[in-house]
Design a protein around this motif. Structure first.
Motif, PDB file in Angstrom:
ATOM      1  N   SER A 231     -10.754  -3.542  -7.329  1.00  0.00           N
ATOM      2  CA  SER A 231     -11.374  -4.334  -6.183  1.00  0.00           C
ATOM      3  C   SER A 231     -10.208  -4.607  -5.100  1.00  0.00           C
ATOM      4  O   SER A 231     -10.505  -4.605  -3.790  1.00  0.00           O
ATOM      5  N   ARG A 232      -8.848  -4.639  -5.458  1.00  0.00           N
ATOM      6  CA  ARG A 232      -7.946  -4.502  -4.271  1.00  0.00           C
ATOM      7  C   ARG A 232      -7.893  -3.452  -3.592  1.00  0.00           C
ATOM      8  O   ARG A 232      -7.674  -3.412  -2.545  1.00  0.00           O
ATOM      9  N   LEU A 233      -8.025  -2.102  -4.164  1.00  0.00           N
ATOM     10  CA  LEU A 233      -7.985  -1.067  -3.533  1.00  0.00           C
ATOM     11  C   LEU A 233      -9.074  -0.870  -2.753  1.00  0.00           C
ATOM     12  O   LEU A 233      -9.137  -0.210  -1.643  1.00  0.00           O
ATOM     13  N   ARG A 234     -10.252  -1.342  -3.046  1.00  0.00           N
ATOM     14  CA  ARG A 234     -11.535  -1.248  -2.292  1.00  0.00           C
ATOM     15  C   ARG A 234     -11.213  -2.112  -0.899  1.00  0.00           C
ATOM     16  O   ARG A 234     -11.668  -1.487   0.252  1.00  0.00           O
ATOM     17  N   LYS A 235     -10.672  -3.357  -1.099  1.00  0.00           N
ATOM     18  CA  LYS A 235     -10.595  -4.283  -0.167  1.00  0.00           C
ATOM     19  C   LYS A 235      -9.356  -3.481   0.830  1.00  0.00           C
ATOM     20  O   LYS A 235      -9.533  -3.640   2.153  1.00  0.00           O
ATOM     21  N   THR A 236      -8.176  -2.956   0.377  1.00  0.00           N
ATOM     22  CA  THR A 236      -7.303  -2.083   0.982  1.00  0.00           C
ATOM     23  C   THR A 236      -8.057  -1.278   1.910  1.00  0.00           C
ATOM     24  O   THR A 236      -7.721  -0.749   3.159  1.00  0.00           O
ATOM     25  N   PHE A 237      -8.937  -0.401   1.368  1.00  0.00           N
ATOM     26  CA  PHE A 237      -9.450   0.697   2.078  1.00  0.00           C
ATOM     27  C   PHE A 237     -10.372   0.160   3.184  1.00  0.00           C
ATOM     28  O   PHE A 237     -10.308   0.770   4.384  1.00  0.00           O
TER      29      PHE A 237
ATOM     30  N   ARG B 225       0.925  -1.023  -0.086  1.00  0.00           N
ATOM     31  CA  ARG B 225      -0.038  -0.102   0.129  1.00  0.00           C
ATOM     32  C   ARG B 225       0.794   1.128  -0.086  1.00  0.00           C
ATOM     33  O   ARG B 225       0.574   2.449  -0.677  1.00  0.00           O
ATOM     34  N   GLN B 226       1.993   1.118   0.764  1.00  0.00           N
ATOM     35  CA  GLN B 226       2.753   2.414   0.997  1.00  0.00           C
ATOM     36  C   GLN B 226       3.335   2.684  -0.520  1.00  0.00           C
ATOM     37  O   GLN B 226       3.602   3.733  -0.940  1.00  0.00           O
ATOM     38  N   GLY B 227       3.913   1.630  -1.144  1.00  0.00           N
ATOM     39  CA  GLY B 227       4.758   1.644  -2.484  1.00  0.00           C
ATOM     40  C   GLY B 227       3.809   2.316  -3.558  1.00  0.00           C
ATOM     41  O   GLY B 227       3.947   3.053  -4.272  1.00  0.00           O
ATOM     42  N   VAL B 228       2.405   1.667  -3.487  1.00  0.00           N
ATOM     43  CA  VAL B 228       1.270   2.409  -4.363  1.00  0.00           C
ATOM     44  C   VAL B 228       1.234   3.751  -4.089  1.00  0.00           C
ATOM     45  O   VAL B 228       1.051   4.758  -5.131  1.00  0.00           O
ATOM     46  N   ALA B 229       1.172   4.224  -2.947  1.00  0.00           N
ATOM     47  CA  ALA B 229       1.095   5.523  -2.716  1.00  0.00           C
ATOM     48  C   ALA B 229       1.756   6.223  -3.074  1.00  0.00           C
ATOM     49  O   ALA B 229       1.634   7.231  -3.719  1.00  0.00           O
ATOM     50  N   ALA B 230       3.151   6.126  -2.901  1.00  0.00           N
ATOM     51  CA  ALA B 230       4.395   6.752  -3.080  1.00  0.00           C
ATOM     52  C   ALA B 230       4.169   6.992  -4.662  1.00  0.00           C
ATOM     53  O   ALA B 230       4.547   7.817  -5.207  1.00  0.00           O
ATOM     54  N   ALA B 231       3.907   5.856  -5.309  1.00  0.00           N
ATOM     55  CA  ALA B 231       3.903   5.832  -6.823  1.00  0.00           C
ATOM     56  C   ALA B 231       3.076   6.752  -7.734  1.00  0.00           C
ATOM     57  O   ALA B 231       3.168   7.540  -8.275  1.00  0.00           O
ATOM     58  N   LEU B 232       1.979   6.588  -6.951  1.00  0.00           N
ATOM     59  CA  LEU B 232       0.706   7.471  -7.337  1.00  0.00           C
ATOM     60  C   LEU B 232       1.115   8.972  -7.055  1.00  0.00           C
ATOM     61  O   LEU B 232       0.832   9.985  -7.881  1.00  0.00           O
ATOM     62  N   ARG B 233       1.656   9.193  -6.059  1.00  0.00           N
ATOM     63  CA  ARG B 233       2.306  10.692  -5.557  1.00  0.00           C
ATOM     64  C   ARG B 233       2.991  11.303  -6.795  1.00  0.00           C
ATOM     65  O   ARG B 233       2.830  12.489  -6.843  1.00  0.00           O
ATOM     66  N   GLN B 234       3.771  10.333  -7.020  1.00  0.00           N
ATOM     67  CA  GLN B 234       4.803  10.959  -8.422  1.00  0.00           C
ATOM     68  C   GLN B 234       4.257  11.074  -9.680  1.00  0.00           C
ATOM     69  O   GLN B 234       4.214  11.918 -10.312  1.00  0.00           O
ATOM     70  N   ALA B 235       3.109  10.062  -9.908  1.00  0.00           N
ATOM     71  CA  ALA B 235       2.664   9.980 -11.117  1.00  0.00           C
ATOM     72  C   ALA B 235       1.623  11.092 -11.550  1.00  0.00           C
ATOM     73  O   ALA B 235       1.373  11.324 -12.508  1.00  0.00           O
ATOM     74  N   ILE B 236       0.809  11.825 -10.328  1.00  0.00           N
ATOM     75  CA  ILE B 236      -0.010  12.755 -10.619  1.00  0.00           C
ATOM     76  C   ILE B 236       0.637  14.165 -10.667  1.00  0.00           C
ATOM     77  O   ILE B 236      -0.093  15.011 -10.652  1.00  0.00           O
ATOM     78  N   LYS B 237       1.827  14.260 -10.340  1.00  0.00           N
ATOM     79  CA  LYS B 237       2.522  15.649 -10.223  1.00  0.00           C
ATOM     80  C   LYS B 237       2.205  16.338 -11.640  1.00  0.00           C
ATOM     81  O   LYS B 237       2.031  17.608 -11.467  1.00  0.00           O
TER      82      LYS B 237
ATOM     83  N   ASP C 227      -3.469   7.920 -19.452  1.00  0.00           N
ATOM     84  CA  ASP C 227      -2.802   7.341 -18.313  1.00  0.00           C
ATOM     85  C   ASP C 227      -2.784   8.491 -17.063  1.00  0.00           C
ATOM     86  O   ASP C 227      -2.853   8.010 -15.930  1.00  0.00           O
ATOM     87  N   LEU C 228      -2.659   9.755 -17.278  1.00  0.00           N
ATOM     88  CA  LEU C 228      -2.710  10.630 -16.350  1.00  0.00           C
ATOM     89  C   LEU C 228      -3.966  10.701 -15.472  1.00  0.00           C
ATOM     90  O   LEU C 228      -4.113  10.665 -14.302  1.00  0.00           O
ATOM     91  N   LEU C 229      -5.059  10.636 -16.195  1.00  0.00           N
ATOM     92  CA  LEU C 229      -6.386  10.580 -15.506  1.00  0.00           C
ATOM     93  C   LEU C 229      -6.618   8.953 -14.709  1.00  0.00           C
ATOM     94  O   LEU C 229      -7.141   8.974 -13.699  1.00  0.00           O
ATOM     95  N   VAL C 230      -5.892   8.161 -15.361  1.00  0.00           N
ATOM     96  CA  VAL C 230      -6.079   6.770 -14.544  1.00  0.00           C
ATOM     97  C   VAL C 230      -5.274   6.786 -13.253  1.00  0.00           C
ATOM     98  O   VAL C 230      -6.084   6.397 -12.245  1.00  0.00           O
ATOM     99  N   PHE C 231      -4.063   7.537 -13.256  1.00  0.00           N
ATOM    100  CA  PHE C 231      -3.603   7.736 -11.873  1.00  0.00           C
ATOM    101  C   PHE C 231      -4.438   8.589 -11.055  1.00  0.00           C
ATOM    102  O   PHE C 231      -4.241   8.349  -9.788  1.00  0.00           O
ATOM    103  N   ALA C 232      -5.102   9.756 -11.535  1.00  0.00           N
ATOM    104  CA  ALA C 232      -5.752  10.364 -10.585  1.00  0.00           C
ATOM    105  C   ALA C 232      -7.009   9.540 -10.032  1.00  0.00           C
ATOM    106  O   ALA C 232      -7.440   9.533  -8.886  1.00  0.00           O
ATOM    107  N   LEU C 233      -7.622   8.707 -10.998  1.00  0.00           N
ATOM    108  CA  LEU C 233      -8.630   7.976 -10.599  1.00  0.00           C
ATOM    109  C   LEU C 233      -8.297   6.802  -9.525  1.00  0.00           C
ATOM    110  O   LEU C 233      -9.124   6.541  -8.570  1.00  0.00           O
ATOM    111  N   LEU C 234      -6.902   6.303  -9.467  1.00  0.00           N
ATOM    112  CA  LEU C 234      -6.671   5.373  -8.527  1.00  0.00           C
ATOM    113  C   LEU C 234      -6.506   5.987  -7.272  1.00  0.00           C
ATOM    114  O   LEU C 234      -6.555   5.464  -6.201  1.00  0.00           O
ATOM    115  N   VAL C 235      -5.928   7.254  -7.254  1.00  0.00           N
ATOM    116  CA  VAL C 235      -5.795   7.998  -5.953  1.00  0.00           C
ATOM    117  C   VAL C 235      -7.141   7.934  -5.479  1.00  0.00           C
ATOM    118  O   VAL C 235      -7.266   7.738  -4.106  1.00  0.00           O
TER     119      VAL C 235
END
Length: 557
Positions: free
Chosen positions: A366-372, A197-209, A221-229
């Protein structure tokens, strides 16, 4: 004055199945109607890549009547008749259900050397179709999905009287449960671990800059990264997120909060989740502290960047948030599941995201929902009601489908019974063992689960049964059974599924390993066991009294 007769209007645009009845009441499709002038069914925009389905290859192969009825039924679904299924669902009826069913009907017609009609749709044909699916060697869950999609179309035809529908008995048209226990054969998604989870969060933080740059170009792709956040922070489902509208942010009674409102098509209801509004302190979202980003600000930024595209968007996309230009033809399109999957793949590759086995990390909504869900459950100290509310589910659904066993429960399930038996039945029991509320311990200060701090004594009694320093003698049976009944009492104090995950193994271990093995080896006498059990049931040891200890969780590490 008599009651005025009201005539029902018929919508001539609704597809009809041209048929008549023979002398005994069977449906006969009119020959002049087959094949129809247009065998292609057009779906229009939907969340899949399929825009049409051609029934042509099933005409002229001795199953014309069944093919024609199925095509017309699909067309009726698409204009809102007989069902409220979405276009995406109707697409799956064709791609996953009817294509296999009609192929099977062709095989049957060849075997019978005659033309199949709607009257041949009976239990024998359905049983043969189920056998055909099984013979293809696919997973049971896939067979079940194909059958369910086929049944949805055939059932609609039967309910309209196109073929006889038997609802009960051995000859029931559709078997009651053709895939028993299929839910046990499928593995649902698992939540991301803390490290993942921390790895995904860090990657998304960089990806949406790039979203915050003045000259940014909106890409899929940029919209996908925002949607994942947003998915990571809110736990919403895939389709509501993809179809997020430009009016999705609504006022909240609190000044520093807004509602994110999404439409759930399957439930015909709105899903609301509260978000922190932007503040000077750039407050961290409490659900996912690993990502220092304000989701409300992110959504508003995306809407601002895509607002000019909304003017050019076709009618089916107008009002959507996730708009961008297709680089191949420069047309305005919206995110779809295939675009989402491609963007996730690039995120994993570009940021080198790995799972615990060193393989590329598998990410989906689905994995992000279960993580949440598991993160909320953790932050609320196991409050199932709050977690279910955050997910928009009932407590039962949340507990059964989203919450994973705790780390302590997983460790307890790995208990090695044979090692415990050898330890507690060893011939070395003597003065070196100190008494505790569950039996005796060889080293309560430096033992396997002891805190190992100067002057600190182990109180981690929930781990005694799997500790190599724990032993029990006949004199300790009263304490052991008092603990046994105290654990059973927890069933009425918590959700039954949580009890099954975290506590149910304890009475089983006591019965099947400690008591049974002790009786087998003669360490315990049956009469002593029965006396201790009854004594503990009626007058439990004071330490394990409900009045003294409110919750056994106090003894979990």
């Amino acid at each position: 004055m008599g009651k005025r007769k009201v005539f029902t209007k018929t919508d001539l645009s609704v597809p009809q199945i041209e048929h008549s009845l023979d002398t005994i009441g069977n449906v006969v499709i009119l020959p002049e109607a087959i094949p129809p002038k247009n065998t292609m069914v057009t779906f229009g925009h939907n969340s899949t890549n399929t825009r049409g389905f051609d029934f042509a290859r099933w005409y002229g192969v001795e199953v014309d009547a069944i093919t024609y009825a199925c095509q017309r039924q699909i067309e009726r679904f698409l204009v809102g008749q007989d069902s409220t299924a979405s276009i995406t669902t109707v697409v799956s009826y064709c791609n996953s259900g009817l294509c296999r069913f009609l192929d099977y009907c062709v095989l049957q017609a060849m075997a019978f050397e005659r033309t199949l009609t709607l009257n041949d749709v009976n239990r024998m044909l359905i049983d043969g179709y189920l056998g055909h699916l099984f013979g293809q060697g696919t997973a049971t869950t896939n067979q079940k999905s194909c059958y369910a999609k086929t049944k949805s179309v055939l059932l609609a035809l039967a309910q309209r009287g196109l073929f006889p529908l038997v609802t009960s008995g051995d000859e029931a048209t559709f078997p009651r449960n053709p895939f028993p226990n299929s839910n046990r054969k499928s593995k649902g998604e698992t939540a991301l671990s803390k490290r993942e989870r921390q790895g995904v969060a860090a990657a998304l933080r960089q990806a949406i800059k790039p979203l915050w740059n003045d000259d940014t170009i909106i890409t899929g792709d940029l919209l996908v990264f925002a949607l994942l956040v947003i998915a990571l922070h809110t736990g919403r489902n895939t389709t509501p997120l993809l179809e997020m509208g430009r009016n999705c942010l609504r006022p909240h009674p609190k000044d520093d909060t807004v509602f994110l409102v999404l439409w759930k098509r399957r439930g015909y209801n709105f899903s609301k989740v509260a978000l922190r509004a932007e503040s000077k302190g750039d407050r961290v979202l409490e659900a996912m502290p690993a990502v220092r980003i304000n989701v409300e600000r992110l959504i508003r930024r995306v809407m601002a960047l895509t607002e000019p595209l909304d003017l050019e968007a076709p009618g089916s996309f107008k009002g959507r948030v996730w708009l961008y230009r297709n680089p191949s033809n420069n047309k305005v399109v919206t995110l779809q599941e295939n675009t989402l999957n491609r963007g996730i793949g690039r995120l994993v590759v570009d940021h080198g995201l790995k799972d615990s086995d060193g393989k590329p990390l598998r990410i989906n909504i689905s994995r992000l929902r279960k993580t949440f869900a598991n993160r909320i459950f953790e932050l609320t100290d196991g409050d199932l009601a709050i977690t279910a509310s955050a997910l928009g589910n009932t407590p039962r659904v949340a507990d059964q489908n989203y919450l994973a066993p705790s780390e302590s429960a997983r460790r307890n399930w790995q208990f090695m019974g044979e090692i415990l038996v050898e330890e507690l039945l060893a011939a070395t029991i003597g003065a070196t063992y100190k008494e505790n509320p569950l039996g005796r311990c060889a080293d309560p200060v430096n033992g396997q689960f002891a805190p190992k701090r100067e002057g600190a004594t182990c109180m981690n009694f929930m781990n005694c049964l799997r500790c190599k320093h724990y032993v029990v003698t006949a004199e300790d049976l009263y304490k052991l059974f008092s603990f046994y009944f105290r654990v059973l009492a927890e069933r009425s104090r918590m959700d039954k599924r949580r009890w099954a995950r975290e506590y149910a193994h304890i009475p089983r271990l006591i019965d099947h390993y400690i008591i049974a093995e002790g009786l087998r080896r003669g360490t315990f006498k049956a009469a002593a066991v029965d006396d201790a059990r009854e004594h503990a049931r009626t007058q439990p040891h004071p330490f394990w009294s409900v009045d003294l200890i409110d919750s056994l969780e106090a003894f979990y590490e």
